[in-house]
Design an enzyme around this catalytic site. Structure first.
Site, PDB file in Angstrom:
ATOM      1  N   GLU A  34      -3.517  -8.855  23.982  1.00 11.69           N
ATOM      2  CA  GLU A  34      -4.840  -9.400  23.971  1.00 11.69           C
ATOM      3  C   GLU A  34      -5.449  -9.736  25.273  1.00 11.69           C
ATOM      4  OE1 GLU A  34      -7.140  -9.732  21.664  1.00 11.69           O
ATOM      5  OE2 GLU A  34      -5.678  -8.728  20.016  1.00 11.69           O
ATOM      6  N   TYR A 117     -11.656 -17.192  22.681  1.00 11.46           N
ATOM      7  CA  TYR A 117     -11.126 -15.830  21.976  1.00 11.46           C
ATOM      8  C   TYR A 117      -9.781 -15.726  21.995  1.00 11.46           C
ATOM      9  CZ  TYR A 117     -10.314 -10.973  21.728  1.00 11.46           C
ATOM     10  OH  TYR A 117      -9.567  -9.733  21.182  1.00 11.46           O
ATOM     11  N   ASP A 135     -15.417 -10.848  20.132  1.00 17.51           N
ATOM     12  CA  ASP A 135     -15.477 -10.012  21.307  1.00 17.51           C
ATOM     13  C   ASP A 135     -16.689  -9.197  21.380  1.00 17.51           C
ATOM     14  OD1 ASP A 135     -15.045  -7.887  19.510  1.00 17.51           O
ATOM     15  OD2 ASP A 135     -13.423  -7.009  20.705  1.00 17.51           O
TER      16      ASP A 135
END
Length: 350
Positions: A34, A117, A135
Site C-alpha cells: 500500500e 488511507y 484514493d
C-alpha cells in the site's frame, strides 16, 4: 448488501488482477504494497515489491537494515520519505509490538507514515475491518456515482465517506475496498471511462446524465522547469559523490556535485561557482559531456553534465566518497543521477 456493493464485489471476483500482494493476508506485506502503490503505478510497483519482500521478508529484517540499504531498495520509486517512514515504523513495530502490525487504529495512527488511507487499507484488507479508504481511484468512482461536479480533491471526501458508509457491506470489506480501487484503475479511469462494461453503471448518476467524461473536472498542473549543472569529478578511476542532508529534497541520497543554474549564468559559470561553494576547490579544466532530462512530480530538471579536473581534490569522509563505476549500485541516488550513470556505462563517455 446494497446493489452497488453486490455488483462491485461480484465483478471483482471474476476480474481482479493477479497481483503478488493479493496472494497474502500478511499485514506487513499488505502495508508495504500500500505504501509503494501511493502515487506509483501497479506495473512499476510489482518488481520493487517482490524484491523488497525477498530482501526484507518480515518487519524484523526491515527494522534491522541500515537506512542506506532501505533507500537503495527504494531507488526509482521516488518520494523517499515513504521508505524512511517504513524504516522508522518497522523499528517501532519490532520493538513495541513484537514484530506484529497492531490492529488498534489508534496505535497505527501513531506510526510514521500511517495516515488515514494507510490505516484504513491495512485494517480493511489485512484484518477485514469495515473501514472506508479513499484514493484517487475511489474519489473518481464515487464522484461519478453521485454526479459530483468539481476536481477530485480531499475537499470531496466528506460526501464520499457518507456514500461509502451507506453502501459498504458488513462483511467482505477487504474485497469491497480493493474492488473500488480496481474499478477505478481498469474501468472507471480518467478521460473516457469504459461504461459499457462497468458493473455499476446502473447506479451511476453521471453515466445516466451523460457527464461521466466531464466528472471529475481536470485541474491543470503547471510543471516548473529548472536547469542544473552536474560535475563529474574522476580521479584514479573513481568518481566523487556526496550525500545530501537528512532533511529536504532527496534527503540522505547520494549525488554528484552541482546545483541550479542561476538567472543570467551560463552552464560553465554555474559549474565553477558550485564547485567552489560546495567543495571549496578551484577548477583546473572542464569539458562538456551531455545533457540529461528527468521529470519529477513538480518539476522537470535539465541536467548539464560536465567532466571536471580540479587543482585540489576533496577527501573522503562520512558524507563524501570516491566510488568506482562498479560500486555505484551500493549508493541510493535520485533518478537523474541514475540516468547519468547509465549514460556513462553505455556510452563510456568519461
Amino acid at each position: 448488501m446494497s446493489e452497488f456493493s453486490q455488483k462491485l464485489n461480484a465483478w471483482y471476483r471474476k476480474n481482479a488482477r493477479d497481483l503478488p500482494w493479493r496472494r497474502t493476508k500478511d499485514p506487513y506485506k499488505i502495508w508495504i504494497s500500500e505504501i509503494m502503490l501511493q502515487q506509483t503505478t501497479v506495473a512499476a510497483v510489482i518488481p520493487y515489491y517482490e524484491k523488497w519482500i525477498k530482501n526484507f521478508p518480515t518487519v524484523y529484517e526491515a527494522a534491522s537494515a541500515p537506512l542506506q540499504k532501505i533507500l537503495r531498495a527504494w531507488q526509482g520509486l521516488g518520494y523517499y520519505t515513504r521508505a524512511k517512514n517504513i524504516h522508522k515504523s518497522a523499528q517501532i513495530i519490532a520493538q513495541e509490538y513484537h514484530g506484529k502490525i497492531p490492529q488498534d487504529p489508534q496505535a497505527l495512527r501513531k506510526l510514521p507514515g500511517f495516515g488515514p488511507y494507510t490505516v484504513g487499507a491495512v485494517l480493511s484488507i489485512a484484518f477485514n475491518e469495515r473501514r472506508p479508504i479513499i484514493d484517487a481511484n475511489v474519489r473518481r468512482v464515487i464522484m461519478r456515482q453521485n454526479a459530483t461536479v468539481g476536481p477530485a480533491e480531499p475537499s470531496q471526501d466528506r460526501g464520499i465517506l457518507a456514500f461509502l458508509d451507506q453502501v459498504m457491506p458488513k462483511k467482505e470489506n477487504n474485497i469491497f475496498n480493493q474492488a473500488l480501487m480496481e474499478l477505478g484503475a481498469l474501468i472507471c479511469h480518467n478521460g473516457e471511462p469504459r461504461c459499457r462494461i462497468c458493473p455499476v453503471r446502473s447506479t451511476c448518476r453521471a453515466y445516466h446524465m451523460g457527464k461521466q467524461a466531464a466528472i471529475p473536472t481536470s485541474k491543470k498542473r503547471v510543471i516548473k522547469e529548472i536547469d542544473a549543472v552536474i560535475a563529474l569529478i574522476k580521479r584514479d578511476k573513481k568518481y566523487f559523490i556526496q550525500r545530501r542532508p537528512a532533511k529536504g529534497l532527496f534527503a540522505d541520497l547520494w549525488e554528484f556535485p552541482g546545483g541550479k543554474i542561476e538567472k543570467g549564468e551560463s552552464s560553465k559559470t554555474a559549474l565553477y561557482r558550485e564547485i567552489l561553494e560546495e567543495l571549496k576547490a578551484e577548477v583546473q579544466s572542464v569539458n562538456f559531456l551531455f545533457n540529461v532530462q528527468q521529470f519529477y512530480t513538480q518539476f522537470k530538471a535539465n541536467l548539464h553534465v560536465w567532466s571536471c579536473e580540479l587543482k585540489t581534490y576533496p577527501k573522503a569522509d562520512k558524507v563524501h566518497k570516491w566510488v568506482s563505476q562498479e560500486n555505484f549500485h551500493r549508493y541510493p541516488m535520485p533518478s537523474g543521477s541514475v540516468k547519468i550513470i547509465k549514460r556513462l556505462t553505455t556510452a563510456n563517455e568519461f
